[in-house]
Design an enzyme around this catalytic site. Structure first.
Site, PDB file in Angstrom:
ATOM      1  N   ASN A   9       0.879  -1.246  -0.228  1.00  0.00           N
ATOM      2  CA  ASN A   9       0.029   0.052  -0.069  1.00  0.00           C
ATOM      3  C   ASN A   9       1.229   1.219   0.074  1.00  0.00           C
ATOM      4  OD1 ASN A   9      -1.485   2.019   0.337  1.00  0.00           O
ATOM      5  ND2 ASN A   9      -2.176   1.342   2.773  1.00  0.00           N
ATOM      6  N   TRP A  10       1.217   1.876  -1.216  1.00  0.00           N
ATOM      7  CA  TRP A  10       1.868   3.258  -1.780  1.00  0.00           C
ATOM      8  C   TRP A  10       1.600   4.245  -0.575  1.00  0.00           C
ATOM      9  CZ3 TRP A  10       5.230   3.479  -6.704  1.00  0.00           C
ATOM     10  CH2 TRP A  10       5.652   2.283  -6.915  1.00  0.00           C
ATOM     11  N   LYS A  11       0.481   4.742  -0.589  1.00  0.00           N
ATOM     12  CA  LYS A  11      -0.477   5.538   0.451  1.00  0.00           C
ATOM     13  C   LYS A  11      -0.441   6.585  -0.288  1.00  0.00           C
ATOM     14  CE  LYS A  11       0.282   3.479   5.028  1.00  0.00           C
ATOM     15  NZ  LYS A  11       0.099   2.897   5.922  1.00  0.00           N
ATOM     16  N   HIS A  93      -9.381   1.337   5.120  1.00  0.00           N
ATOM     17  CA  HIS A  93      -8.199   1.509   6.024  1.00  0.00           C
ATOM     18  C   HIS A  93      -8.267   2.912   6.520  1.00  0.00           C
ATOM     19  CE1 HIS A  93      -3.866   2.471   6.435  1.00  0.00           C
ATOM     20  NE2 HIS A  93      -3.681   1.584   6.218  1.00  0.00           N
ATOM     21  N   GLU A  95      -6.894   4.690   7.993  1.00  0.00           N
ATOM     22  CA  GLU A  95      -6.113   6.400   8.368  1.00  0.00           C
ATOM     23  C   GLU A  95      -7.388   7.202   7.277  1.00  0.00           C
ATOM     24  OE1 GLU A  95      -2.649   5.429   5.314  1.00  0.00           O
ATOM     25  OE2 GLU A  95      -1.868   4.575   7.808  1.00  0.00           O
ATOM     26  N   GLU A 163      -5.025  -4.715  10.917  1.00  0.00           N
ATOM     27  CA  GLU A 163      -3.965  -3.198  11.164  1.00  0.00           C
ATOM     28  C   GLU A 163      -4.414  -3.230  12.359  1.00  0.00           C
ATOM     29  OE1 GLU A 163      -2.428  -3.095   7.065  1.00  0.00           O
ATOM     30  OE2 GLU A 163      -3.871  -1.516   7.452  1.00  0.00           O
ATOM     31  N   GLY A 169       2.767   2.405  10.544  1.00  0.00           N
ATOM     32  CA  GLY A 169       3.153   3.405  10.630  1.00  0.00           C
ATOM     33  C   GLY A 169       3.805   3.653  11.993  1.00  0.00           C
ATOM     34  N   SER A 209       3.719  -2.497  10.524  1.00  0.00           N
ATOM     35  CA  SER A 209       5.332  -2.448  10.162  1.00  0.00           C
ATOM     36  C   SER A 209       5.821  -3.294  10.568  1.00  0.00           C
ATOM     37  CB  SER A 209       5.304  -2.299  12.120  1.00  0.00           C
ATOM     38  OG  SER A 209       5.018  -0.516  12.205  1.00  0.00           O
ATOM     39  N   GLY A 230       3.152  -1.342   3.964  1.00  0.00           N
ATOM     40  CA  GLY A 230       2.899   0.401   3.983  1.00  0.00           C
ATOM     41  C   GLY A 230       4.236   0.619   3.671  1.00  0.00           C
ATOM     42  N   GLY A 231       5.157   1.158   4.727  1.00  0.00           N
ATOM     43  CA  GLY A 231       6.315   1.528   4.329  1.00  0.00           C
ATOM     44  C   GLY A 231       6.885   1.415   3.797  1.00  0.00           C
TER      45      GLY A 231
HETATM   46  P1  PGA Z   1       3.191   0.412   7.424  1.00  0.00           P
HETATM   47  O1  PGA Z   1       1.566   0.721   7.021  1.00  0.00           O
HETATM   48  O2  PGA Z   1       3.510  -0.815   6.899  1.00  0.00           O
HETATM   49  O3  PGA Z   1       3.371   1.796   6.822  1.00  0.00           O
HETATM   50  O4  PGA Z   1       3.005   0.474   8.915  1.00  0.00           O
HETATM   51  C1  PGA Z   1       0.897  -0.506   6.565  1.00  0.00           C
HETATM   52  C2  PGA Z   1      -0.753   0.038   6.333  1.00  0.00           C
HETATM   53  O5  PGA Z   1      -1.226   0.977   6.747  1.00  0.00           O
HETATM   54  O6  PGA Z   1      -0.674  -1.198   5.773  1.00  0.00           O
END
Ligand code: PGA
Length: 250
Positions: A9-11, A93, A95, A163, A169, A209, A230-231
């Site tokens: 997930n590149w956000k 998600h 977010e 999640e 993050g 993470s 994500g990251g």
């Molecule tokens: P992260 O994000 O790997 O940067 O913690 C995961 C996500 O939000 O899908």
């Protein structure tokens, strides 16, 4: 057998200059034994899909509107994502739930919109730190699963991502026992609602993470069928070892 999945997930990260990350993934995983999915910003779905061509990597969206078209400035429909080349769409998600005040009802309507286009919905659930500390994790998960997943789920149209909000993050992850407890619980709830055949066929991803250094131990946990990353999905040098850890867990 559920096919494992490594989803990135590149956000809100990435422009055309970052598409080269896909080349490295394609060359190191030309015949992957797991499903690899990248969900870039919507602006990159079409060029990424073009770049992948016949390659094995899937491309997905990060969110969609509940309607397929209309007067909703700035929004994107599941049909538009499909048209751009997406096969999967992340919905719910944390977010989006937080930034846009999305309720479980909203997430369920989005998942239906995804299914109406024949795509797979990756529905995210997870507790906040306060909810975990108050020992409410499983109650929150019950409510999110019941409220966010439409009826008629199948192993093809649904993936569930657990999640924990406090792990996203932050570099913090739950203990492996905590991950296993929630994943076993989600599996049991899916079997109860959809029957054991469907319940056992839905893939459950862990997210929050995940990085090359912790991926292998997470992939060893029961009912973890892969990760939503994500990251560490932004650079192929981080995402590729995570994919390799998933392949090694088979
Ligand atoms: P992260 O994000 O790997 O940067 O913690 C995961 C996500 O939000 O899908």
């Amino acid at each position: 057998m559920r096919k494992k999945m490594a989803a990135g997930n590149w956000k809100m990260n990435g422009t055309a200059g970052d598409l080269g990350e896909i080349d490295a993934l394609m060359s190191s995983h030309s015949d992957p034994s797991v499903d690899i999915l990248i969900c870039p910003p919507a602006t990159l779905i079409s060029p990424m899909k073009t770049r992948i061509g016949d390659g094995a990597i899937h491309v997905g969206g990060q969110d969609c509107h509940i309607e397929q078209s209309g007067a909703h400035t700035g929004d994107i429909s599941a049909g538009m994502l499909a048209d751009a080349g997406a096969s999967h769409v992340i919905v719910g998600h944390s977010e989006c739930r937080a930034d846009h005040g999305e309720s479980n009802d909203d997430v369920r309507a989005k998942a239906r919109a995804v299914w109406d286009q024949g795509l797979t919905a990756i529905i995210c659930v997870g507790e906040t730190l306060e909810q975990r500390e108050a020992s409410n994790t499983l109650d929150i998960i019950i409510g999110q699963l019941a409220g966010s997943i439409p009826d008629n789920a199948t192993g093809h149209n649904l993936v569930v991502a657990y999640e924990p909000v406090w792990a996203i993050g932050t570099g913090k992850i739950p203990t492996l026992d905590q991950i296993g407890e929630v994943h076993d619980f989600i599996r049991a709830r899916l079997e109860r609602r959809f029957g054991s055949g469907v319940g056992r066929s839905v893939r459950l991803l862990y997210g929050g993470s995940v990085k090359p250094s912790n991926a292998a131990e997470i992939f060893d946990v029961s009912n973890v069928d892969g990760a939503l990353v994500g990251g560490a999905s932004l650079k192929s040098s981080d995402f590729s070892p995570i994919i390799a850890a998933l392949e090694a867990s088979l």
